[in-house]
Design an enzyme around this catalytic site. Sequence first.
Site, PDB file in Angstrom:
ATOM      1  N   GLU A 153       2.379  -4.207  -1.855  1.00 42.59           N
ATOM      2  CA  GLU A 153       3.016  -3.680  -3.061  1.00 42.59           C
ATOM      3  C   GLU A 153       4.017  -4.442  -3.536  1.00 42.59           C
ATOM      4  OE1 GLU A 153       4.446  -0.007  -1.647  1.00 42.59           O
ATOM      5  OE2 GLU A 153       2.288   0.701  -0.804  1.00 42.59           O
ATOM      6  N   GLU A 208      -6.484   2.563   2.836  1.00 40.46           N
ATOM      7  CA  GLU A 208      -5.567   3.760   3.120  1.00 40.46           C
ATOM      8  C   GLU A 208      -6.240   4.943   2.682  1.00 40.46           C
ATOM      9  OE1 GLU A 208      -1.391   2.836   2.312  1.00 40.46           O
ATOM     10  OE2 GLU A 208      -1.751   0.842   3.016  1.00 40.46           O
TER      11      GLU A 208
END
Length: 369
Positions: free
Chosen positions: A167, A274
């Site tokens: 991220e 995820e």
Amino acid sequence: MRKNARPMYWATAALILVFSFGCDLLSPPKEPATGFTEFGNIGELYESYFPIGAAVSGGEYGTNSFTYYPANVVSVFSSFVAENCMKPALIQPEEGTFEWDAADVIVDAAEARGAVVRGHTLVWHSQSPAWMTAGTKEEARARMRAHILAVAGRYTGRISAWDVVNEAVTDYGYRTDSPWYTVYGDASYIQDAFDYAYEADPDAKLFYNDYGVVNASKRNTIKNMITELRLKEDHHLAGVGIQAHWNLNWPSLNEIQATIDTFSDMGLEVQFTELDIDVYGGDGSIAEKVLTDDLEEALADRYGEIFALFRQNAEKITNVTFWGIADDHTWLNRFWDSTYHNDEFRQNYPMPFNTNHEAKRLYMRITDF
Ligand code: G3I
């Protein structure tokens, strides 16, 4: 209308109204759907496509997934990733103090099952201790190298893929409020992270991992970062991890396909790292739902179309990992809107197994092909 016809009119109207609402007005709420105690082994069924993984705990926060869940449930996965215990703040909370136990549990258990291990994550703006990025750029850089050599070095040859950096961008540019970006003054910390991970474990596939990657804006930002920093050419980037925190209506299959193609066309592996489907679509104002027959069907339809697309792209995808195992433990089990509820529990239903650790209809759907 004849006067004496009114009572009959209203009675008829009432009946039409009741039946037009499918009798829901009269029937009791539907009982929660039940699961399946007999189910196939998804890891084996997908062996020729890609590993099927689950995020697990190794005992941090008190739960060891390998003893908490029934053996016949945990054994269906062919890949595992640490949900939390390999993150910087948990594995090296103080400089020089390492908490290896939970991570060792996961790596050992995966190997005992012949499963692969994804490492998550070496450099992230969140769940990273402040000491790592304190001081000067050179001091932070030295700490990053020491951290990565220690952690990735401990598991050299045992991790199939590392989320080296997690991220690091927003939709339109670098995450400049990341403590790593701040102490470096630019995005070159990303290049260092990949160089140190390669130094620690040259055999691991090195990934950049992020959420919202299916949005064209963020997808392009990631593509531009990879190109601008020459991560593939000069810094050993092998692939992009698409977190896939999705919902029943988003993203479209076209957006998923476009994202797969974007990074595959760059010569990169694609992994869905995820995966979960939020039945509330991120809306914090919706009251808790029951896992009704209708909701089971909606989840099965949604996961069914997604896994059909994954199978069609198997030559570009090298791992698909659920962000959990069963609905009794998922990060989504909470309200996400402090306007209505402040971090209160709200049952969600994103996982392939239900709160009784039975297979859900979605599991049966994605293993029936
Ligand atoms: O369970 C303990 C509780 O006993 C304790 O009292 C409390 C004290 O803070 O902590 C509780 O643990 C929480 C843990 O989730 C429970 O599983 C931690 O506080 C909390 O920080 C942790 O959150 C994790 C979150 O990352 C942190 O950012 C989630 O488990 C984890 O699923 C989530 O995973 C992230 C990925 O790493 C990156 N992509 C997004 C994804 C979802 O946010």
